[in-house]
Design a protein around this motif. Structure first.
Motif, PDB file in Angstrom:
ATOM      1  N   GLU A   9      -3.767   7.893 -10.036  1.00  0.00           N
ATOM      2  CA  GLU A   9      -5.056   7.530  -9.452  1.00  0.00           C
ATOM      3  C   GLU A   9      -4.969   6.270  -8.604  1.00  0.00           C
ATOM      4  O   GLU A   9      -5.453   6.237  -7.471  1.00  0.00           O
ATOM      5  CB  GLU A   9      -6.117   7.331 -10.547  1.00  0.00           C
ATOM      6  N   ARG A  10      -4.370   5.227  -9.123  1.00  0.00           N
ATOM      7  CA  ARG A  10      -4.307   3.945  -8.406  1.00  0.00           C
ATOM      8  C   ARG A  10      -3.493   4.055  -7.115  1.00  0.00           C
ATOM      9  O   ARG A  10      -3.985   3.656  -6.054  1.00  0.00           O
ATOM     10  CB  ARG A  10      -3.745   2.860  -9.341  1.00  0.00           C
ATOM     11  N   PRO A  11      -2.269   4.588  -7.163  1.00  0.00           N
ATOM     12  CA  PRO A  11      -1.530   4.723  -5.900  1.00  0.00           C
ATOM     13  C   PRO A  11      -2.255   5.612  -4.887  1.00  0.00           C
ATOM     14  O   PRO A  11      -2.238   5.324  -3.684  1.00  0.00           O
ATOM     15  CB  PRO A  11      -0.196   5.348  -6.313  1.00  0.00           C
ATOM     16  N   ALA A  12      -2.933   6.650  -5.356  1.00  0.00           N
ATOM     17  CA  ALA A  12      -3.671   7.531  -4.439  1.00  0.00           C
ATOM     18  C   ALA A  12      -4.823   6.782  -3.778  1.00  0.00           C
ATOM     19  O   ALA A  12      -5.076   6.948  -2.580  1.00  0.00           O
ATOM     20  CB  ALA A  12      -4.180   8.757  -5.186  1.00  0.00           C
ATOM     21  N   GLU A  13      -5.513   5.930  -4.543  1.00  0.00           N
ATOM     22  CA  GLU A  13      -6.613   5.136  -3.988  1.00  0.00           C
ATOM     23  C   GLU A  13      -6.084   4.155  -2.935  1.00  0.00           C
ATOM     24  O   GLU A  13      -6.681   3.999  -1.864  1.00  0.00           O
ATOM     25  CB  GLU A  13      -7.346   4.377  -5.102  1.00  0.00           C
ATOM     26  N   ILE A  14      -4.980   3.515  -3.221  1.00  0.00           N
ATOM     27  CA  ILE A  14      -4.388   2.573  -2.263  1.00  0.00           C
ATOM     28  C   ILE A  14      -3.990   3.305  -0.984  1.00  0.00           C
ATOM     29  O   ILE A  14      -4.264   2.838   0.123  1.00  0.00           O
ATOM     30  CB  ILE A  14      -3.200   1.826  -2.891  1.00  0.00           C
ATOM     31  N   MET A  15      -3.379   4.467  -1.123  1.00  0.00           N
ATOM     32  CA  MET A  15      -2.986   5.237   0.071  1.00  0.00           C
ATOM     33  C   MET A  15      -4.207   5.694   0.854  1.00  0.00           C
ATOM     34  O   MET A  15      -4.183   5.714   2.085  1.00  0.00           O
ATOM     35  CB  MET A  15      -2.110   6.420  -0.319  1.00  0.00           C
ATOM     36  N   ARG A  16      -5.297   6.038   0.163  1.00  0.00           N
ATOM     37  CA  ARG A  16      -6.513   6.454   0.857  1.00  0.00           C
ATOM     38  C   ARG A  16      -7.060   5.303   1.701  1.00  0.00           C
ATOM     39  O   ARG A  16      -7.399   5.472   2.875  1.00  0.00           O
ATOM     40  CB  ARG A  16      -7.577   6.908  -0.147  1.00  0.00           C
ATOM     41  N   VAL A  17      -7.112   4.116   1.120  1.00  0.00           N
ATOM     42  CA  VAL A  17      -7.647   2.955   1.848  1.00  0.00           C
ATOM     43  C   VAL A  17      -6.719   2.584   3.006  1.00  0.00           C
ATOM     44  O   VAL A  17      -7.186   2.276   4.105  1.00  0.00           O
ATOM     45  CB  VAL A  17      -7.878   1.764   0.891  1.00  0.00           C
ATOM     46  N   LEU A  18      -5.418   2.621   2.788  1.00  0.00           N
ATOM     47  CA  LEU A  18      -4.459   2.295   3.854  1.00  0.00           C
ATOM     48  C   LEU A  18      -4.359   3.404   4.896  1.00  0.00           C
ATOM     49  O   LEU A  18      -3.716   3.222   5.922  1.00  0.00           O
ATOM     50  CB  LEU A  18      -3.074   2.024   3.262  1.00  0.00           C
ATOM     51  N   GLY A  19      -5.021   4.532   4.645  1.00  0.00           N
ATOM     52  CA  GLY A  19      -4.953   5.668   5.558  1.00  0.00           C
ATOM     53  C   GLY A  19      -5.666   5.451   6.885  1.00  0.00           C
ATOM     54  O   GLY A  19      -5.488   6.226   7.811  1.00  0.00           O
ATOM     55  N   PRO A  21      -5.981   3.550  10.352  1.00  0.00           N
ATOM     56  CA  PRO A  21      -5.035   2.770  11.176  1.00  0.00           C
ATOM     57  C   PRO A  21      -5.338   1.280  11.250  1.00  0.00           C
ATOM     58  O   PRO A  21      -4.420   0.462  11.218  1.00  0.00           O
ATOM     59  CB  PRO A  21      -5.130   3.417  12.562  1.00  0.00           C
ATOM     60  N   VAL A  22      -6.608   0.902  11.337  1.00  0.00           N
ATOM     61  CA  VAL A  22      -6.941  -0.525  11.433  1.00  0.00           C
ATOM     62  C   VAL A  22      -6.623  -1.228  10.117  1.00  0.00           C
ATOM     63  O   VAL A  22      -6.048  -2.319  10.109  1.00  0.00           O
ATOM     64  CB  VAL A  22      -8.423  -0.734  11.841  1.00  0.00           C
ATOM     65  N   LEU A  45      -5.874  -8.033  17.126  1.00  0.00           N
ATOM     66  CA  LEU A  45      -6.289  -6.630  17.217  1.00  0.00           C
ATOM     67  C   LEU A  45      -7.245  -6.360  18.372  1.00  0.00           C
ATOM     68  O   LEU A  45      -7.427  -5.216  18.769  1.00  0.00           O
ATOM     69  CB  LEU A  45      -6.946  -6.202  15.903  1.00  0.00           C
ATOM     70  N   ASP A  46      -7.887  -7.411  18.883  1.00  0.00           N
ATOM     71  CA  ASP A  46      -8.852  -7.285  19.971  1.00  0.00           C
ATOM     72  C   ASP A  46      -9.964  -6.291  19.635  1.00  0.00           C
ATOM     73  O   ASP A  46     -10.277  -5.392  20.416  1.00  0.00           O
ATOM     74  CB  ASP A  46      -8.146  -6.888  21.274  1.00  0.00           C
ATOM     75  N   ILE A  47     -10.510  -6.444  18.420  1.00  0.00           N
ATOM     76  CA  ILE A  47     -11.666  -5.655  18.002  1.00  0.00           C
ATOM     77  C   ILE A  47     -12.708  -6.624  17.449  1.00  0.00           C
ATOM     78  O   ILE A  47     -12.375  -7.743  17.064  1.00  0.00           O
ATOM     79  CB  ILE A  47     -11.306  -4.561  16.965  1.00  0.00           C
ATOM     80  N   PRO A  48     -13.978  -6.210  17.413  1.00  0.00           N
ATOM     81  CA  PRO A  48     -15.040  -7.124  16.974  1.00  0.00           C
ATOM     82  C   PRO A  48     -14.841  -7.638  15.548  1.00  0.00           C
ATOM     83  O   PRO A  48     -14.315  -6.922  14.686  1.00  0.00           O
ATOM     84  CB  PRO A  48     -16.309  -6.271  17.064  1.00  0.00           C
ATOM     85  N   LEU A  90       7.007   3.061   4.672  1.00  0.00           N
ATOM     86  CA  LEU A  90       6.663   3.572   5.994  1.00  0.00           C
ATOM     87  C   LEU A  90       7.425   2.843   7.102  1.00  0.00           C
ATOM     88  O   LEU A  90       7.283   3.175   8.271  1.00  0.00           O
ATOM     89  CB  LEU A  90       5.157   3.442   6.237  1.00  0.00           C
ATOM     90  N   ASP A  91       8.224   1.848   6.695  1.00  0.00           N
ATOM     91  CA  ASP A  91       9.015   1.048   7.632  1.00  0.00           C
ATOM     92  C   ASP A  91       8.133   0.342   8.638  1.00  0.00           C
ATOM     93  O   ASP A  91       8.465   0.230   9.817  1.00  0.00           O
ATOM     94  CB  ASP A  91      10.066   1.896   8.336  1.00  0.00           C
ATOM     95  N   LEU A  92       6.984  -0.143   8.164  1.00  0.00           N
ATOM     96  CA  LEU A  92       6.067  -0.849   9.040  1.00  0.00           C
ATOM     97  C   LEU A  92       6.187  -2.352   8.940  1.00  0.00           C
ATOM     98  O   LEU A  92       5.700  -3.068   9.776  1.00  0.00           O
ATOM     99  CB  LEU A  92       4.622  -0.451   8.712  1.00  0.00           C
ATOM    100  N   GLU A  93       6.822  -2.819   7.888  1.00  0.00           N
ATOM    101  CA  GLU A  93       6.987  -4.260   7.724  1.00  0.00           C
ATOM    102  C   GLU A  93       8.103  -4.715   8.646  1.00  0.00           C
ATOM    103  O   GLU A  93       9.134  -4.061   8.775  1.00  0.00           O
ATOM    104  CB  GLU A  93       7.299  -4.625   6.278  1.00  0.00           C
ATOM    105  N   GLU A  94       7.914  -5.845   9.257  1.00  0.00           N
ATOM    106  CA  GLU A  94       8.910  -6.392  10.161  1.00  0.00           C
ATOM    107  C   GLU A  94      10.226  -6.586   9.419  1.00  0.00           C
ATOM    108  O   GLU A  94      10.256  -7.102   8.295  1.00  0.00           O
ATOM    109  CB  GLU A  94       8.413  -7.737  10.684  1.00  0.00           C
ATOM    110  N   LYS A  95      11.301  -6.159  10.020  1.00  0.00           N
ATOM    111  CA  LYS A  95      12.635  -6.327   9.422  1.00  0.00           C
ATOM    112  C   LYS A  95      12.969  -7.800   9.376  1.00  0.00           C
ATOM    113  O   LYS A  95      12.736  -8.534  10.314  1.00  0.00           O
ATOM    114  CB  LYS A  95      13.691  -5.593  10.254  1.00  0.00           C
ATOM    115  N   LYS A  96      13.515  -8.214   8.268  1.00  0.00           N
ATOM    116  CA  LYS A  96      13.887  -9.627   8.104  1.00  0.00           C
ATOM    117  C   LYS A  96      15.301  -9.864   8.593  1.00  0.00           C
ATOM    118  O   LYS A  96      16.143  -9.085   8.567  1.00  0.00           O
ATOM    119  CB  LYS A  96      13.788 -10.019   6.623  1.00  0.00           C
TER     120      LYS A  96
END
Length: 96
Positions: A9-19, A21-22, A45-48, A90-96
């Protein structure tokens, strides 16, 4: 097959919220910058600001981020290790 759905349940909720793009972009940026405030997010992000604030509320409600107030400024950070792991996978974190 493990049928213990409660532990998913918890990982699914986190993935739903991160789903969204913003929200995914905000979480990724917070990890990269080791935290930042809404003004910085707005510039990047150049959004309000109101749109960012709505997404911040969703991320906070899911326990993915927390804010620390210093004077009038709130600095947000990702506190969910599961969210950090998902972004890394997802390999979205900047490589160190």
């Amino acid at each position: 097959m493990d049928n213990n759905l409660d532990q998913l349940e918890r990982p699914a909720e986190i993935m739903r919220v991160l789903g969204h793009p913003v929200r995914l972009c905000i979480a990724r940026g917070l990890i990269r910058e080791n935290g930042c405030n809404v003004s910085f997010m707005q510039e990047c992000l150049d959004i309000p600001q109101s749109t960012i604030s709505q997404h911040i509320r969703s991320l906070k409600a899911a326990g993915i981020i927390e804010g620390e107030r210093k004077g009038t400024e709130i600095t947000y950070r990702v506190v969910s290790e599961t969210a950090k792991d998902i972004i890394r996978i997802l390999d979205l974190e900047e490589k160190k």
